[in-house]
Scaffold this active site. Structure first.
Site, PDB file in Angstrom:
ATOM      1  N   ASP A  37       0.833  -1.196   0.000  1.00 14.55           N
ATOM      2  CA  ASP A  37       0.000   0.000   0.000  1.00 14.55           C
ATOM      3  C   ASP A  37       0.871   1.251   0.000  1.00 14.55           C
ATOM      4  O   ASP A  37       0.567   2.240  -0.653  1.00 14.55           O
ATOM      5  CB  ASP A  37      -0.908   0.027   1.237  1.00 14.55           C
ATOM      6  CG  ASP A  37      -1.951  -1.073   1.160  1.00 14.55           C
ATOM      7  OD1 ASP A  37      -2.067  -1.696   0.086  1.00 14.55           O
ATOM      8  OD2 ASP A  37      -2.622  -1.299   2.176  1.00 14.55           O
ATOM      9  N   GLU A 109      -9.955   6.632  15.053  1.00 19.46           N
ATOM     10  CA  GLU A 109     -10.574   5.301  15.020  1.00 19.46           C
ATOM     11  C   GLU A 109      -9.630   4.352  14.314  1.00 19.46           C
ATOM     12  O   GLU A 109      -8.862   4.775  13.465  1.00 19.46           O
ATOM     13  CB  GLU A 109     -11.847   5.336  14.154  1.00 19.46           C
ATOM     14  CG  GLU A 109     -12.960   6.153  14.683  1.00 19.46           C
ATOM     15  CD  GLU A 109     -14.080   6.302  13.655  1.00 19.46           C
ATOM     16  OE1 GLU A 109     -13.959   5.796  12.525  1.00 19.46           O
ATOM     17  OE2 GLU A 109     -15.081   6.932  14.011  1.00 19.46           O
ATOM     18  N   LYS A 111      -8.450   1.916  11.495  1.00 17.94           N
ATOM     19  CA  LYS A 111      -8.828   1.766  10.094  1.00 17.94           C
ATOM     20  C   LYS A 111      -8.917   0.279   9.822  1.00 17.94           C
ATOM     21  O   LYS A 111      -7.905  -0.423   9.753  1.00 17.94           O
ATOM     22  CB  LYS A 111      -7.788   2.420   9.186  1.00 17.94           C
ATOM     23  CG  LYS A 111      -8.155   2.354   7.715  1.00 17.94           C
ATOM     24  CD  LYS A 111      -7.214   3.219   6.893  1.00 17.94           C
ATOM     25  CE  LYS A 111      -7.669   3.315   5.447  1.00 17.94           C
ATOM     26  NZ  LYS A 111      -7.636   2.029   4.744  1.00 17.94           N
ATOM     27  N   ASP A 113      -9.378  -3.176   7.973  1.00 22.33           N
ATOM     28  CA  ASP A 113      -8.866  -3.572   6.667  1.00 22.33           C
ATOM     29  C   ASP A 113      -9.738  -4.673   6.072  1.00 22.33           C
ATOM     30  O   ASP A 113      -9.498  -5.857   6.274  1.00 22.33           O
ATOM     31  CB  ASP A 113      -7.418  -4.052   6.834  1.00 22.33           C
ATOM     32  CG  ASP A 113      -6.681  -4.065   5.517  1.00 22.33           C
ATOM     33  OD1 ASP A 113      -7.206  -3.497   4.538  1.00 22.33           O
ATOM     34  OD2 ASP A 113      -5.592  -4.643   5.461  1.00 22.33           O
ATOM     35  N   TYR A 220     -18.721   2.927  10.784  1.00 22.57           N
ATOM     36  CA  TYR A 220     -17.981   4.157  11.058  1.00 22.57           C
ATOM     37  C   TYR A 220     -18.628   5.415  10.483  1.00 22.57           C
ATOM     38  O   TYR A 220     -18.015   6.481  10.473  1.00 22.57           O
ATOM     39  CB  TYR A 220     -16.527   4.044  10.599  1.00 22.57           C
ATOM     40  CG  TYR A 220     -16.362   3.628   9.153  1.00 22.57           C
ATOM     41  CD1 TYR A 220     -16.765   4.455   8.121  1.00 22.57           C
ATOM     42  CD2 TYR A 220     -15.782   2.396   8.845  1.00 22.57           C
ATOM     43  CE1 TYR A 220     -16.627   4.079   6.811  1.00 22.57           C
ATOM     44  CE2 TYR A 220     -15.638   2.008   7.519  1.00 22.57           C
ATOM     45  CZ  TYR A 220     -16.061   2.852   6.514  1.00 22.57           C
ATOM     46  OH  TYR A 220     -15.925   2.482   5.211  1.00 22.57           O
ATOM     47  N   LYS A 305      -1.502   5.610   7.931  1.00 19.68           N
ATOM     48  CA  LYS A 305      -1.224   4.196   7.684  1.00 19.68           C
ATOM     49  C   LYS A 305      -0.061   3.736   8.535  1.00 19.68           C
ATOM     50  O   LYS A 305       0.964   4.402   8.605  1.00 19.68           O
ATOM     51  CB  LYS A 305      -0.879   3.980   6.206  1.00 19.68           C
ATOM     52  CG  LYS A 305      -2.055   4.104   5.265  1.00 19.68           C
ATOM     53  CD  LYS A 305      -2.775   2.776   5.110  1.00 19.68           C
ATOM     54  CE  LYS A 305      -3.847   2.821   4.042  1.00 19.68           C
ATOM     55  NZ  LYS A 305      -3.363   2.578   2.701  1.00 19.68           N
ATOM     56  N   CYS A 399       6.946 -31.020 -14.992  1.00 21.94           N
ATOM     57  CA  CYS A 399       6.886 -31.260 -13.557  1.00 21.94           C
ATOM     58  C   CYS A 399       8.298 -31.465 -13.003  1.00 21.94           C
ATOM     59  O   CYS A 399       9.050 -32.287 -13.521  1.00 21.94           O
ATOM     60  CB  CYS A 399       6.028 -32.485 -13.271  1.00 21.94           C
ATOM     61  SG  CYS A 399       6.061 -32.953 -11.536  1.00 21.94           S
ATOM     62  N   CYS A 402       8.526 -35.309 -11.873  1.00 22.29           N
ATOM     63  CA  CYS A 402       8.419 -36.479 -12.757  1.00 22.29           C
ATOM     64  C   CYS A 402       8.611 -36.142 -14.224  1.00 22.29           C
ATOM     65  O   CYS A 402       8.599 -37.035 -15.062  1.00 22.29           O
ATOM     66  CB  CYS A 402       7.081 -37.181 -12.548  1.00 22.29           C
ATOM     67  SG  CYS A 402       5.682 -36.259 -13.199  1.00 22.29           S
ATOM     68  N   CYS A 417       0.531 -30.872 -12.521  1.00 27.53           N
ATOM     69  CA  CYS A 417       1.144 -32.050 -13.119  1.00 27.53           C
ATOM     70  C   CYS A 417       0.033 -33.073 -13.280  1.00 27.53           C
ATOM     71  O   CYS A 417      -0.596 -33.464 -12.302  1.00 27.53           O
ATOM     72  CB  CYS A 417       2.244 -32.599 -12.213  1.00 27.53           C
ATOM     73  SG  CYS A 417       2.736 -34.275 -12.684  1.00 27.53           S
ATOM     74  N   CYS A 423       3.463 -39.580 -10.279  1.00 32.38           N
ATOM     75  CA  CYS A 423       4.332 -38.470  -9.898  1.00 32.38           C
ATOM     76  C   CYS A 423       4.736 -38.599  -8.427  1.00 32.38           C
ATOM     77  O   CYS A 423       3.879 -38.549  -7.541  1.00 32.38           O
ATOM     78  CB  CYS A 423       3.599 -37.156 -10.139  1.00 32.38           C
ATOM     79  SG  CYS A 423       4.536 -35.720  -9.613  1.00 32.38           S
TER      80      CYS A 423
HETATM   81  P1  AMP Z   1      -8.447   3.285   1.152  1.00 35.76           P
HETATM   82  O1  AMP Z   1      -9.324   2.227   0.522  1.00 35.76           O
HETATM   83  O2  AMP Z   1      -7.121   2.775   1.574  1.00 35.76           O
HETATM   84  O3  AMP Z   1      -8.414   4.542   0.349  1.00 35.76           O
HETATM   85  O4  AMP Z   1      -9.148   3.682   2.524  1.00 35.76           O
HETATM   86  C1  AMP Z   1     -10.450   4.158   2.570  1.00 35.76           C
HETATM   87  C2  AMP Z   1     -11.313   3.093   3.129  1.00 35.76           C
HETATM   88  O5  AMP Z   1     -10.974   2.806   4.471  1.00 35.76           O
HETATM   89  C3  AMP Z   1     -12.733   3.518   3.242  1.00 35.76           C
HETATM   90  O6  AMP Z   1     -13.403   3.370   2.018  1.00 35.76           O
HETATM   91  C4  AMP Z   1     -13.273   2.556   4.252  1.00 35.76           C
HETATM   92  O7  AMP Z   1     -13.741   1.395   3.600  1.00 35.76           O
HETATM   93  C5  AMP Z   1     -12.057   2.115   5.041  1.00 35.76           C
HETATM   94  N1  AMP Z   1     -12.156   2.355   6.480  1.00 35.76           N
HETATM   95  C6  AMP Z   1     -11.784   1.472   7.432  1.00 35.76           C
HETATM   96  N2  AMP Z   1     -11.990   1.921   8.661  1.00 35.76           N
HETATM   97  C7  AMP Z   1     -12.519   3.166   8.524  1.00 35.76           C
HETATM   98  C8  AMP Z   1     -12.960   4.154   9.470  1.00 35.76           C
HETATM   99  N3  AMP Z   1     -12.857   3.962  10.777  1.00 35.76           N
HETATM  100  N4  AMP Z   1     -13.461   5.283   8.969  1.00 35.76           N
HETATM  101  C9  AMP Z   1     -13.546   5.504   7.633  1.00 35.76           C
HETATM  102  N5  AMP Z   1     -13.146   4.609   6.707  1.00 35.76           N
HETATM  103  C10 AMP Z   1     -12.625   3.456   7.139  1.00 35.76           C
HETATM  104 ZN    ZN Z   2       4.707 -34.735 -11.629  1.00 35.01          ZN
END
Ligand code: AMP
Ligand code: ZN
Length: 669
Positions: A37, A109, A111, A113, A220, A305, A399, A402, A417, A423
């Site tokens: 990222d 808050e 973030k 994932d 959120y 991040k 492979c 084999c 394979c 094998c």
């Molecule tokens: P990015 O996709 O990396 O641009 O990050 C933006 C995304 O973070 C948003 O679209 C949300 O889906 C996500 N996200 C996760 N936690 C939060 C939070 N606490 N507040 C706002 N967005 C969040």
């Molecule tokens: Zn094989």
């Protein structure tokens, strides 16, 4: 500006745009990112800066002009009430300070994932769940979202008549590890990280698949009539309606924010769900509105991040592992390097495409990253450090075990394979699977299996049950204890239930849950061997892919021979009786039935059970030993003719129900 300079600048911008587009495609469409990222954001920032400085190169199609789209086309699309934006990223204290100049009442808050989701509740009921899509239009994934236990289908209390909440659907770490272990066992590609797993699950065509994976959701953002004028106020409202919400920490200066960031960074490793940073948001909605958004991101919130843990090392070589299904997986062997507390020697390369995308060469300096998975992955290559004349890494055509030419099925990224029987890699992997703890739990490791295989003592799972004592004594480092443990575990494996044996056979795609269902439905290997595609797919959890794979497995004579040998070794090939003994009778003892056609009163499986409980056998084909054919509608003409020729009695389902005492008959008629 000189023409030459202009051309160079233009080329640089075009290159960045192309690269970012490629990354977007890998990230959103393939769910298989090849850069971290951080690297992505860095490129995006460079591009934004260049475009800002040189507006003459403006292009409406530049990736800076839109939120990356993840529309798959598999679902109904619907417009968002207001755009679902992305977030700008910051990484440094200076940038936090700069953000705090906008307002000094902010919330920090985690973030989360995962995949962002917009949920609409009307009269307190969940009516629609949309993905972010391209920000303007999302995909309607309501059916899958309904399977997420922490998303209430009905809100408590008194929410506004129409309320939209936005949040993140995530896959908890524990579930992610469980799912990947299962996928590896089934010979399927594991998910690269929990985010891809969450997004892959929400975009499944079948909600049943989604319901088997335990997703979680954190809210959120809350919008609707008559709600408090602050973000924090709305979040506490939403919590009262029964939603799981983000936990905002209020902060009033840069120091507070940094403390909150550090707190989250410290606990994220033990946190149940994946997070990749924090989001800093201005609390006042009036102020939020005032600040508004730039095309892609709001000005009133920003993501800080966390640095993902990365290390740099050298690629020593690439080896290719052949799994029990024949799938060939490339693995990078690395110069040992420390990364988040462990020494890393290997990294997964997934498949041929990954090698190609990385443009990997022998001896390359590579960046590795741990995305939460146990085995790290290579996220990039330092091309400038590449030794002159270094050779590109090429995926083998044959492979490595084999020598058979590899095949790559249409639409798959994995090479296989095809030499299943001969094998060595596949044979050993199948024995390992058979012996594994969740299968037959036999006290024998991969090295011993390898030695036994090489010495010619174990060429399949059944061989384990008659290993000559002498061969074990000759094993390197084997003492009497090992031999006794092996013997004991082999004996114990004979008492394990049919469902475990079925799983241990290693039929492709047949996991533990499906094996259990099949064992409970068909009750014996013999009826399973005779099962048709239709009767297999009529079982819960058995899709077409598994059904076909089962048919293929039993069609292979080698496999049927293996089953016979395992049966003579004493393994369980019939399910234990689960019904109380008094449900059994001897009413039809000694008779053999064939079931054919479609029935109105009970399913075929129910008839099979009734016949077996009455002490008779069910066989799949008509022969001179058949006593009755239980015939429904549409019985196959060849079966009918054969039955007539052999003089086998043909009975209807009502005849049958009368014959077996009528209980089922009375109930159903
Ligand atoms: P990015 O996709 O990396 O641009 O990050 C933006 C995304 O973070 C948003 O679209 C949300 O889906 C996500 N996200 C996760 N936690 C939060 C939070 N606490 N507040 C706002 N967005 C969040
Ligand atoms: Zn094989």
């Amino acid at each position: 500006m000189k023409t030459e300079e202009r051309t160079q600048l233009q080329a640089a911008i075009t290159e960045l745009r192309d690269e970012i587009e490629q990354h977007d495609y890998e990230y959103y469409v393939c769910s298989e990112p090849t850069v971290s990222d951080g690297e992505y954001d860095e490129k995006m920032r460079r591009l934004i800066a260049l475009e800002k400085e040189h507006p003459e190169f403006y292009d409406p199609h530049s990736p800076t002009q839109r939120v990356g789209s993840d529309l798959s086309g598999n679902f109904r699309q619907a417009a968002h009430a207001f755009p679902m934006l992305s977030l700008g990223n910051i990484y440094t204290e200076a940038e936090v300070r700069e953000f705090m100049e906008k307002d000094d009442c902010v919330l920090v808050e985690p973030k989360y994932d995962g995949i962002s989701i917009s949920l609409t509740y009307v009269d307190g009921r969940l009516t629609q769940a949309l993905t972010r899509g391209d920000g303007e239009t999302g995909e309607d994934v309501t059916a899958n979202v309904r399977t997420v236990r922490t998303i209430p289908l009905r809100l408590w209390g008194t929410p506004p008549q129409t309320v939209e909440v936005r949040g993140e659907i995530v896959m908890p770490w524990k579930e992610f590890r469980r799912l990947n272990r299962e996928r590896e066992r089934l010979g399927e590609q594991p998910f690269a990280n929990p985010r891809n797993a969450a997004s892959g699950t929400i975009k499944q065509k079948s909600p049943r698949t989604a319901s088997h994976r335990k997703l979680d959701a954190y809210i959120y953002q809350v919008t609707g009539e008559g709600l408090p004028p602050t973000h924090s106020g709305r979040i506490s409202e939403a919590a009262k309606w029964g939603l799981r919400t983000a936990e905002p920490i209020p902060c009033h200066n840069t120091g507070d924010v940094l403390k909150a960031i550090n707190r989250w960074d410290a606990i994220r490793k033990d946190y149940a769900v994946p997070t990749d940073g924090v989001v800093i948001k201005i609390d006042s909605l009036a102020r939020q509105e005032q600040l508004g958004a730039t095309g892609k991101t709001p000005r009133w919130a920003v993501a800080y991040k966390f640095q993902s843990e990365q290390a740099e090392t050298r690629l020593l070589s690439v080896s290719y592992q052949v799994g029990r299904t024949g799938a060939v997986t490339p693995v990078a062997n690395l110069e040992p390097v420390r990364l988040s507390g462990t020494v890393v020697r290997r990294a997964t390369l997934y498949n041929a495409d990954t090698i190609g995308k990385l443009d990997l060469h022998a001896g390359d300096r590579v960046y590795i990253e741990k995305g939460g998975e146990i085995i790290p992955k290579i996220t990039g290559v330092d091309r400038d450090a590449r030794p002159a004349g270094a050779e590109a890494v090429v995926f083998p055509l044959r492979c490595p075990d084999c020598g058979t030419p590899l095949v790559r099925p249409d639409g798959e990224s994995t090479h296989y394979c095809p030499n299943a029987a001969g094998c060595p890699g596949q044979v050993k992997a199948r024995i390992e699977h058979f012996a594994s703890r969740e299968a037959m739990n036999i006290n024998i490791g991969p090295e011993t299996i390898n030695d036994l295989f090489n010495a010619g003592y174990a060429t399949d799972a059944a061989d384990l049950y008659d290993l000559p004592v002498a061969c074990l004594r000759r094993m390197d480092g084997w003492g009497e204890n090992n031999t006794r443990n092996l013997r004991d575990s082999l004996a114990a494996s004979c008492r394990l239930p049919f469902e475990r044996v079925l799983y241990a056979l290693g039929v492709r795609y047949l996991g533990k849950t499906a094996a259990k269902r099949l064992a409970a439905t068909f009750l014996s290997i013999d009826s399973l061997v005779g099962a048709s595609f239709a009767s297999l797919t009529s079982v819960d959890d058995i899709g077409e892919r598994i059904a076909q794979s089962i048919l293929d497995y039993f069609a292979d004579e080698e496999n049927r021979r293996l089953i016979e040998r395992l049966r003579s070794a004493g393994l369980q090939f019939t399910a234990e009786e689960k019904e109380p003994a008094d449900e059994r009778s001897e009413a039809l003892a000694g008779l053999t039935f064939v079931i054919s056609g479609v029935f109105a009163l009970h399913s075929r499986d129910e008839y099979r059970l009734m016949i077996e409980r009455a002490g008779a056998k069910v066989s799949s084909s008509v022969s001179s030993r058949t006593d009755y054919i239980l015939a429904g509608d549409n019985m196959g003409p060849s079966k009918l003719e054969k039955a007539r020729n052999l003089g086998v009695r043909i009975i209807s389902e009502t005849d049958f129900l009368k014959m077996t005492g009528g209980e089922g008959y009375e109930q159903s008629v």
